[in-house]
Design a protein around this motif. Structure first.
Motif, PDB file in Angstrom:
ATOM      1  N   CYS A  75      40.838  48.950  32.240  1.00 44.53           N
ATOM      2  CA  CYS A  75      39.421  49.014  31.879  1.00 44.53           C
ATOM      3  C   CYS A  75      38.954  47.640  31.402  1.00 44.53           C
ATOM      4  CB  CYS A  75      39.192  50.048  30.782  1.00 44.53           C
ATOM      5  SG  CYS A  75      39.957  51.660  31.085  1.00 44.53           S
ATOM      6  N   ALA A  76      37.665  47.526  31.139  1.00 46.21           N
ATOM      7  CA  ALA A  76      37.105  46.269  30.634  1.00 46.21           C
ATOM      8  C   ALA A  76      36.087  46.575  29.557  1.00 46.21           C
ATOM      9  CB  ALA A  76      36.450  45.474  31.763  1.00 46.21           C
ATOM     10  N   ALA A  77      35.827  45.607  28.713  1.00 48.83           N
ATOM     11  CA  ALA A  77      34.711  45.690  27.787  1.00 48.83           C
ATOM     12  C   ALA A  77      33.463  45.285  28.555  1.00 48.83           C
ATOM     13  CB  ALA A  77      34.939  44.763  26.594  1.00 48.83           C
ATOM     14  N   GLN A  78      32.659  46.272  28.951  1.00 51.96           N
ATOM     15  CA  GLN A  78      31.485  46.025  29.782  1.00 51.96           C
ATOM     16  C   GLN A  78      30.328  45.513  28.930  1.00 51.96           C
ATOM     17  OE1 GLN A  78      32.661  49.706  32.824  1.00 51.96           O
ATOM     18  NE2 GLN A  78      30.685  49.719  31.792  1.00 51.96           N
ATOM     19  N   THR A  88      46.129  41.794  37.058  1.00 55.45           N
ATOM     20  CA  THR A  88      47.535  41.760  37.457  1.00 55.45           C
ATOM     21  C   THR A  88      48.265  42.916  36.785  1.00 55.45           C
ATOM     22  OG1 THR A  88      48.282  40.387  35.610  1.00 55.45           O
ATOM     23  CG2 THR A  88      47.353  39.239  37.533  1.00 55.45           C
ATOM     24  N   ARG A  89      49.572  43.018  37.054  1.00 51.35           N
ATOM     25  CA  ARG A  89      50.366  44.075  36.436  1.00 51.35           C
ATOM     26  C   ARG A  89      50.313  44.006  34.912  1.00 51.35           C
ATOM     27  NH1 ARG A  89      53.766  46.621  40.082  1.00 51.35           N
ATOM     28  NH2 ARG A  89      53.906  45.624  42.129  1.00 51.35           N
ATOM     29  N   ALA A  90      50.132  42.800  34.385  1.00 52.28           N
ATOM     30  CA  ALA A  90      50.087  42.632  32.931  1.00 52.28           C
ATOM     31  C   ALA A  90      48.875  43.321  32.309  1.00 52.28           C
ATOM     32  CB  ALA A  90      50.078  41.147  32.579  1.00 52.28           C
ATOM     33  N   ASP A  91      47.882  43.680  33.111  1.00 53.80           N
ATOM     34  CA  ASP A  91      46.675  44.320  32.583  1.00 53.80           C
ATOM     35  C   ASP A  91      46.780  45.835  32.526  1.00 53.80           C
ATOM     36  OD1 ASP A  91      44.983  41.992  32.189  1.00 53.80           O
ATOM     37  OD2 ASP A  91      44.953  41.803  34.366  1.00 53.80           O
ATOM     38  N   ALA A  92      47.829  46.414  33.079  1.00 53.58           N
ATOM     39  CA  ALA A  92      47.963  47.868  33.092  1.00 53.58           C
ATOM     40  C   ALA A  92      47.882  48.437  31.679  1.00 53.58           C
ATOM     41  CB  ALA A  92      49.286  48.279  33.751  1.00 53.58           C
ATOM     42  N   GLY A  93      47.012  49.410  31.493  1.00 47.91           N
ATOM     43  CA  GLY A  93      46.844  50.051  30.197  1.00 47.91           C
ATOM     44  C   GLY A  93      45.763  49.448  29.330  1.00 47.91           C
ATOM     45  N   LYS A  94      45.271  48.272  29.665  1.00 46.39           N
ATOM     46  CA  LYS A  94      44.261  47.632  28.814  1.00 46.39           C
ATOM     47  C   LYS A  94      42.967  48.450  28.819  1.00 46.39           C
ATOM     48  CE  LYS A  94      45.839  42.837  28.865  1.00 46.39           C
ATOM     49  NZ  LYS A  94      45.509  41.431  29.197  1.00 46.39           N
ATOM     50  N   GLY A  95      42.459  48.649  27.627  1.00 46.83           N
ATOM     51  CA  GLY A  95      41.249  49.431  27.473  1.00 46.83           C
ATOM     52  C   GLY A  95      41.491  50.922  27.492  1.00 46.83           C
ATOM     53  N   PHE A  96      42.736  51.326  27.739  1.00 46.63           N
ATOM     54  CA  PHE A  96      43.066  52.748  27.768  1.00 46.63           C
ATOM     55  C   PHE A  96      44.036  53.099  26.642  1.00 46.63           C
ATOM     56  CE2 PHE A  96      45.692  56.301  29.519  1.00 46.63           C
ATOM     57  CZ  PHE A  96      44.720  57.283  29.379  1.00 46.63           C
ATOM     58  N   ASN A  97      45.260  52.608  26.733  1.00 45.19           N
ATOM     59  CA  ASN A  97      46.216  52.886  25.661  1.00 45.19           C
ATOM     60  C   ASN A  97      46.653  51.631  24.915  1.00 45.19           C
ATOM     61  OD1 ASN A  97      47.951  51.728  27.519  1.00 45.19           O
ATOM     62  ND2 ASN A  97      48.849  53.668  28.162  1.00 45.19           N
ATOM     63  N   ASP A 101      41.317  42.674  25.999  1.00 43.41           N
ATOM     64  CA  ASP A 101      41.094  41.360  25.397  1.00 43.41           C
ATOM     65  C   ASP A 101      40.157  40.496  26.241  1.00 43.41           C
ATOM     66  OD1 ASP A 101      42.814  41.076  27.511  1.00 43.41           O
ATOM     67  OD2 ASP A 101      44.372  39.983  26.406  1.00 43.41           O
ATOM     68  N   TYR A 102      39.264  41.139  26.975  1.00 45.57           N
ATOM     69  CA  TYR A 102      38.315  40.384  27.790  1.00 45.57           C
ATOM     70  C   TYR A 102      37.049  41.204  28.000  1.00 45.57           C
ATOM     71  CZ  TYR A 102      40.526  43.451  31.204  1.00 45.57           C
ATOM     72  OH  TYR A 102      41.035  44.542  31.844  1.00 45.57           O
ATOM     73  N   GLU A 103      35.961  40.507  28.274  1.00 49.72           N
ATOM     74  CA  GLU A 103      34.705  41.153  28.651  1.00 49.72           C
ATOM     75  C   GLU A 103      34.473  40.912  30.132  1.00 49.72           C
ATOM     76  OE1 GLU A 103      31.792  39.355  26.132  1.00 49.72           O
ATOM     77  OE2 GLU A 103      32.224  40.696  24.431  1.00 49.72           O
ATOM     78  N   ALA A 104      34.092  41.947  30.844  1.00 50.32           N
ATOM     79  CA  ALA A 104      33.848  41.825  32.280  1.00 50.32           C
ATOM     80  C   ALA A 104      33.094  43.058  32.754  1.00 50.32           C
ATOM     81  CB  ALA A 104      35.148  41.679  33.054  1.00 50.32           C
ATOM     82  N   ASP A 105      32.321  42.887  33.803  1.00 50.04           N
ATOM     83  CA  ASP A 105      31.658  44.021  34.443  1.00 50.04           C
ATOM     84  C   ASP A 105      32.124  44.203  35.874  1.00 50.04           C
ATOM     85  OD1 ASP A 105      29.256  45.290  32.711  1.00 50.04           O
ATOM     86  OD2 ASP A 105      29.561  43.198  32.167  1.00 50.04           O
ATOM     87  N   GLY A 106      33.158  43.451  36.245  1.00 49.17           N
ATOM     88  CA  GLY A 106      33.785  43.625  37.543  1.00 49.17           C
ATOM     89  C   GLY A 106      35.278  43.389  37.428  1.00 49.17           C
ATOM     90  N   LEU A 107      36.062  44.178  38.153  1.00 49.12           N
ATOM     91  CA  LEU A 107      37.519  44.056  38.173  1.00 49.12           C
ATOM     92  C   LEU A 107      37.979  44.030  39.629  1.00 49.12           C
ATOM     93  CD1 LEU A 107      38.368  46.801  35.502  1.00 49.12           C
ATOM     94  CD2 LEU A 107      38.280  44.330  35.119  1.00 49.12           C
ATOM     95  N   VAL A 108      38.962  43.172  39.926  1.00 50.82           N
ATOM     96  CA  VAL A 108      39.466  43.027  41.292  1.00 50.82           C
ATOM     97  C   VAL A 108      40.987  42.933  41.239  1.00 50.82           C
ATOM     98  CG1 VAL A 108      39.406  41.637  43.400  1.00 50.82           C
ATOM     99  CG2 VAL A 108      37.389  41.750  41.945  1.00 50.82           C
ATOM    100  N   THR A 109      41.671  43.520  42.215  1.00 49.75           N
ATOM    101  CA  THR A 109      43.126  43.386  42.268  1.00 49.75           C
ATOM    102  C   THR A 109      43.645  43.627  43.681  1.00 49.75           C
ATOM    103  OG1 THR A 109      45.182  44.002  41.128  1.00 49.75           O
ATOM    104  CG2 THR A 109      43.733  45.803  41.808  1.00 49.75           C
TER     105      THR A 109
END
Length: 272
Positions: A75-78, A88-97, A101-109
């Motif tokens: 997830c992101a802080a929208q 990347t794989r390091a972002d798994a779980g961010k904003g969920f559990n 640590d970032y603000e964004a309104d778009g995510l790409v992978t």
């Protein structure tokens, strides 16, 4: 492309019919969950005041219905901007559990199993998929983000980071407030015309008394086309969250006392 509604294990969701088999995706409704009271029943917003355990269970139900991996949620802080983050794989779980640590309104992978998430409740959720380069993206487009061309910026990020050809990209603009109900003062039309020039006028209608109705779904479809996405590869949901407040969360209908919907997309993966 068109939208379809599916129900799996009593959880209804929407999807675009042209994304193909290499990806799983879905747009939630407010139905099919375990939340109670003002959050009944499928609230996916983790900062709305709902019981976190119920929100987590709702996400499990929604992911299971769609076929996505909940352990890969990102997830992101929208903030209603146009920043697009490469995940990347390091972002798994961010904003969920774990904290985001970032603000964004778009995510790409391009990482299989990462489940990109954007939240909405009148704003537009947009999901994108390039089946040739195997890249997915999710964007949150409120009117401010629309004026900042978040949809086009997301396509550009797919091109710049992964070499995507926009002619191959499929895009789906999900349920959100439609022109029938998006009545605004002149600040919104001014922002659209400042960004798009006279082209924006085709999507703006004066209704008198200094108020206007604005078709942000049409504007976002136009932004995608201007970025190179083919018209026939863009699906636009006809569902208005205000008109259908019993099916969708709407900030306007509830006065902000509400849950949130989520749109999710993930490349197929047996494991993260």
């Amino acid at each position: 492309m068109a939208f379809l509604q599916k129900t799996v294990n009593s959880v209804p969701f929407l999807m675009a019919d042209g994304f193909g088999e290499g990806v799983v995706h879905g747009f939630s409704t407010r139905q099919g969950g375990v939340s109670e009271g003002i959050y009944a029943s499928l609230n996916l917003g983790m900062s709305r005041g709902d019981d976190p355990a119920r929100v987590a269970e709702n996400f499990g139900l929604f992911c299971a219905a769609v076929g996505a991996a909940p352990e890969g949620l990102v997830c992101a802080a929208q903030v209603h901007g146009n920043t697009v983050r490469t995940c990347t794989r390091a972002d798994a779980g961010k904003g969920f559990n774990r904290p985001v640590d970032y603000e964004a309104d778009g995510l790409v992978t391009d990482v299989p199993g990462l489940t990109l998430v954007v939240f909405s409740a009148d704003c537009l959720p947009i999901l994108l998929y390039d089946p040739v380069r195997a890249v997915v993206a999710a964007a949150h487009a409120g009117w401010r983000g629309t004026a900042l061309a978040i949809a086009g910026r997301t396509v550009e990020k797919m091109m710049d980071c992964y070499g995507c050809d926009p002619g191959n990209i499929r895009a789906a603009i999900g349920p959100g407030i439609s022109a029938c109900c998006f009545e605004t003062h002149e600040d919104v039309p001014e922002a659209m015309t400042a960004a798009l020039g006279e082209t924006a006028l085709d999507y703006i209608k004066s209704v008198g008394n200094g108020k206007f109705k604005v078709d942000t779904k049409g504007i976002n479809a136009l932004l995608l086309e201007q970025a190179g996405v083919r018209t026939e590869h863009i699906a636009v949901s006809g569902d208005c969250t205000v008109c259908s407040g019993e099916r969708f969360w709407s900030h306007r209908v509830t006065g902000g006392v509400r849950g949130s919907m989520a749109a999710i997309i993930s490349l197929h993966s047996k494991e993260l």
